[in-house]
Design a protein around this motif. Structure first.
Motif, mmCIF file in Angstrom:
data_model
loop_
_atom_site.group_PDB
_atom_site.id
_atom_site.type_symbol
_atom_site.label_atom_id
_atom_site.label_comp_id
_atom_site.label_asym_id
_atom_site.label_seq_id
_atom_site.Cartn_x
_atom_site.Cartn_y
_atom_site.Cartn_z
ATOM 1 N N CYS A 179 1.001 -1.222 0.029
ATOM 2 C CA CYS A 179 0.089 -0.149 0.123
ATOM 3 C C CYS A 179 0.890 1.184 0.066
ATOM 4 O O CYS A 179 0.585 2.113 -0.670
ATOM 5 C CB CYS A 179 -1.062 0.062 1.149
ATOM 6 S SG CYS A 179 -2.293 1.366 1.288
ATOM 7 N N ALA A 180 1.959 1.283 0.874
ATOM 8 C CA ALA A 180 2.730 2.592 0.855
ATOM 9 C C ALA A 180 3.465 2.589 -0.423
ATOM 10 O O ALA A 180 3.637 3.621 -0.856
ATOM 11 C CB ALA A 180 3.700 2.449 1.967
ATOM 12 N N ASP A 181 3.993 1.478 -1.136
ATOM 13 C CA ASP A 181 4.590 1.639 -2.231
ATOM 14 C C ASP A 181 3.576 2.207 -3.542
ATOM 15 O O ASP A 181 4.287 3.059 -3.941
ATOM 16 C CB ASP A 181 5.383 0.289 -2.691
ATOM 17 C CG ASP A 181 6.063 0.356 -3.948
ATOM 18 O OD1 ASP A 181 6.725 1.445 -4.258
ATOM 19 O OD2 ASP A 181 5.788 -0.515 -4.745
ATOM 20 N N LEU A 182 2.640 1.421 -3.490
ATOM 21 C CA LEU A 182 1.742 2.139 -4.574
ATOM 22 C C LEU A 182 1.288 3.565 -4.340
ATOM 23 O O LEU A 182 1.226 4.307 -5.121
ATOM 24 C CB LEU A 182 0.346 1.130 -4.860
ATOM 25 C CG LEU A 182 0.991 -0.199 -5.268
ATOM 26 C CD1 LEU A 182 -0.315 -1.187 -5.329
ATOM 27 C CD2 LEU A 182 1.448 -0.169 -6.721
ATOM 28 N N GLY A 183 0.848 3.811 -3.106
ATOM 29 C CA GLY A 183 0.512 4.872 -2.705
ATOM 30 C C GLY A 183 1.534 6.099 -3.013
ATOM 31 O O GLY A 183 1.190 7.160 -3.367
ATOM 32 N N SER A 184 2.711 5.797 -2.694
ATOM 33 C CA SER A 184 3.769 7.040 -3.011
ATOM 34 C C SER A 184 3.868 7.103 -4.403
ATOM 35 O O SER A 184 4.283 8.284 -5.078
ATOM 36 C CB SER A 184 5.204 6.276 -2.382
ATOM 37 O OG SER A 184 5.616 5.095 -3.063
ATOM 38 N N ARG A 185 3.897 6.151 -5.229
ATOM 39 C CA ARG A 185 3.943 5.990 -6.731
ATOM 40 C C ARG A 185 2.679 6.870 -7.210
ATOM 41 O O ARG A 185 2.816 7.813 -8.309
ATOM 42 C CB ARG A 185 3.769 5.065 -7.425
ATOM 43 C CG ARG A 185 5.011 3.889 -7.060
ATOM 44 C CD ARG A 185 4.955 2.608 -7.743
ATOM 45 N NE ARG A 185 5.807 1.731 -7.449
ATOM 46 C CZ ARG A 185 6.849 1.439 -8.451
ATOM 47 N NH1 ARG A 185 6.729 2.072 -9.536
ATOM 48 N NH2 ARG A 185 7.904 0.469 -8.063
ATOM 49 N N ALA A 186 1.422 6.953 -6.502
ATOM 50 C CA ALA A 186 0.409 7.537 -7.163
ATOM 51 C C ALA A 186 0.527 9.142 -6.597
ATOM 52 O O ALA A 186 0.141 9.879 -7.675
ATOM 53 C CB ALA A 186 -0.933 7.006 -6.404
ATOM 54 N N ILE A 187 0.970 9.347 -5.488
ATOM 55 C CA ILE A 187 0.907 11.069 -5.036
ATOM 56 C C ILE A 187 2.240 11.608 -6.131
ATOM 57 O O ILE A 187 2.178 12.747 -6.280
ATOM 58 C CB ILE A 187 1.454 10.948 -3.622
ATOM 59 C CG1 ILE A 187 2.514 10.523 -3.408
ATOM 60 C CG2 ILE A 187 0.156 10.630 -3.010
ATOM 61 C CD1 ILE A 187 2.911 10.960 -1.753
ATOM 62 N N ALA A 225 1.458 8.678 -15.338
ATOM 63 C CA ALA A 225 2.364 8.648 -16.317
ATOM 64 C C ALA A 225 2.486 7.415 -17.222
ATOM 65 O O ALA A 225 2.538 7.253 -18.282
ATOM 66 C CB ALA A 225 3.877 8.938 -16.174
ATOM 67 N N MET A 226 2.209 6.196 -16.546
ATOM 68 C CA MET A 226 2.201 4.805 -16.860
ATOM 69 C C MET A 226 0.933 4.789 -17.898
ATOM 70 O O MET A 226 1.033 4.296 -18.940
ATOM 71 C CB MET A 226 2.227 3.849 -15.738
ATOM 72 C CG MET A 226 3.347 3.674 -14.897
ATOM 73 S SD MET A 226 3.276 2.499 -13.695
ATOM 74 C CE MET A 226 3.252 0.974 -14.781
ATOM 75 N N ARG A 227 -0.159 5.259 -17.211
ATOM 76 C CA ARG A 227 -1.490 5.083 -18.081
ATOM 77 C C ARG A 227 -1.191 5.861 -19.402
ATOM 78 O O ARG A 227 -1.849 5.460 -20.479
ATOM 79 C CB ARG A 227 -2.584 5.806 -17.302
ATOM 80 C CG ARG A 227 -2.987 4.592 -16.026
ATOM 81 C CD ARG A 227 -4.141 5.346 -15.395
ATOM 82 N NE ARG A 227 -4.461 4.607 -14.305
ATOM 83 C CZ ARG A 227 -4.048 4.972 -12.847
ATOM 84 N NH1 ARG A 227 -3.347 5.991 -12.842
ATOM 85 N NH2 ARG A 227 -4.714 4.144 -11.993
ATOM 86 N N VAL A 228 -0.553 7.194 -19.273
ATOM 87 C CA VAL A 228 -0.375 7.978 -20.458
ATOM 88 C C VAL A 228 0.379 7.154 -21.523
ATOM 89 O O VAL A 228 0.014 7.313 -22.896
ATOM 90 C CB VAL A 228 0.184 9.484 -20.341
ATOM 91 C CG1 VAL A 228 0.657 9.944 -21.327
ATOM 92 C CG2 VAL A 228 -0.704 10.024 -19.510
ATOM 93 N N GLY A 240 0.268 3.959 -21.845
ATOM 94 C CA GLY A 240 -0.404 2.898 -22.425
ATOM 95 C C GLY A 240 -0.057 1.612 -21.675
ATOM 96 O O GLY A 240 -0.393 0.596 -22.004
ATOM 97 N N VAL A 241 0.577 1.998 -20.509
ATOM 98 C CA VAL A 241 0.990 0.638 -19.443
ATOM 99 C C VAL A 241 -0.093 0.579 -18.465
ATOM 100 O O VAL A 241 -0.451 1.714 -17.927
ATOM 101 C CB VAL A 241 2.364 0.850 -18.879
ATOM 102 C CG1 VAL A 241 2.747 -0.255 -18.179
ATOM 103 C CG2 VAL A 241 3.370 1.035 -20.169
ATOM 104 N N SER A 242 -0.624 -0.426 -18.288
ATOM 105 C CA SER A 242 -1.612 -0.597 -17.214
ATOM 106 C C SER A 242 -0.741 -0.840 -15.773
ATOM 107 O O SER A 242 -0.074 -1.679 -15.417
ATOM 108 C CB SER A 242 -2.454 -1.898 -17.476
ATOM 109 O OG SER A 242 -3.448 -2.513 -16.433
ATOM 110 N N PRO A 243 -1.249 -0.001 -14.841
ATOM 111 C CA PRO A 243 -0.597 -0.064 -13.598
ATOM 112 C C PRO A 243 -1.026 -1.347 -12.908
ATOM 113 O O PRO A 243 -0.265 -1.865 -12.021
ATOM 114 C CB PRO A 243 -0.998 1.191 -12.734
ATOM 115 C CG PRO A 243 -1.525 2.215 -13.837
ATOM 116 C CD PRO A 243 -1.867 1.357 -15.021
ATOM 117 N N VAL A 244 -2.304 -1.968 -13.509
ATOM 118 C CA VAL A 244 -2.870 -3.075 -12.376
ATOM 119 C C VAL A 244 -1.996 -4.095 -13.031
ATOM 120 O O VAL A 244 -1.577 -5.110 -12.222
ATOM 121 C CB VAL A 244 -4.315 -3.363 -12.763
ATOM 122 C CG1 VAL A 244 -4.892 -4.600 -12.408
ATOM 123 C CG2 VAL A 244 -5.071 -2.125 -12.316
#
Length: 254
Positions: A106-114, A120-123, A125-129
């Motif tokens: 959770c902390a890793d993904l949350g820090s990437r999100a903020i 940037a990954m979605r832009v 064309g890479v799916s974060p999921v």
């Protein structure tokens, strides 16, 4: 408030369904899976082994005291081992994975999100999921299944020691009662619980990590929320799975 809770629940189930579909998509992030598997295993193996000893001891002491009152002390081993394998072991594994591995996810993904890395990954064309969430969820499930066996063995050994040396039980009665009451479906439901609990811990941690609010403080709040939500879901799902199992699988000799 109720509408917001239902909306969050729907998004959580939507993420779980998306992860289920993304597991079979290519390319599979094998390196990320190995790294996350090793990390979760490294932070949970020792605590799980240490926690399982007092769990097995407490169950053996309590069951031994109860069976002595009922005049059925020879069944202490079987009853305590079944309690460890069916109930204590999957819950210990799941709680440790949620508390140690899930909070880190959770902390890793949350820090990437903020930091807007996910956007940037979605832009691009890479799916974060598919890139980040799927390897972490599969790693949590794999570690839970493998760690469940270790916790069961250590918990049984702890219960055996305390029953034989502190309650004057006999090794033969402990082992014979276990073989008389236990059956293979008991092990199957234990591993299935561990698999489901690992999936729940990974999904909840990933969901809260992907949706933080309020910057760094929001990431900390998301970590706390993911652990609490996971604990609540685990106990509820454990109750449901135990009830279904007891209805479908008759006890040995029944």
């Amino acid at each position: 408030m109720m509408l917001g809770a239902l909306r969050q629940t729907g998004r959580l189930f939507a993420l779980a369904a998306e992860v289920g579909r993304a597991i079979f998509k290519r390319p599979f992030q094998f390196r990320e899976f190995i790294e996350q598997f090793w990390f979760i295993a490294s932070v949970t193996i020792l605590p799980a082994a240490l926690v399982s000893i007092p769990f097995g001891a407490v169950i053996a002491l309590q069951v031994g005291s109860l069976t002595r009152q009922l005049g059925a002390q020879s069944f202490t081993g079987g009853a305590s081992v079944l309690a460890v394998v069916q109930q204590a072991s999957p819950l210990i594994v799941a709680l440790l994975i949620a508390g140690a591995g899930g909070s880190a996810i959770c902390a890793d993904l949350g820090s990437r999100a903020i930091r807007e890395e996910l956007d940037a990954m979605r832009v691009m064309g890479v799916s974060p999921v598919q890139r980040l969430v799927v390897p972490r969820v599969l790693a949590a499930m794999g570690v839970a299944v493998l760690l469940n066996g270790l916790v069961s063995v250590v918990g049984i050994l702890g219960g055996y020691f305390f029953n034989v040396f502190l309650q004057d039980g006999t090794p033969g009665a402990y082992l014979s009662s276990f073989s008389a009451l236990a059956q293979l479906p008991d092990l199957y439901i234990s591993e299935l619980k561990a698999l489901v609990f690992g999936f729940i811990a990974g999904i909840v941690a990933a969901y809260r990590g992907l949706n933080p609010r309020g910057g760094p403080k929001g990431v900390g709040d998301a970590v706390n929320q993911s652990v609490v939500i996971t604990f609540l879901l685990l106990f509820f799902v454990n109750m449901v799975m135990t009830g279904v199992y007891l209805q479908l699988v008759p006890p040995k000799g029944g």
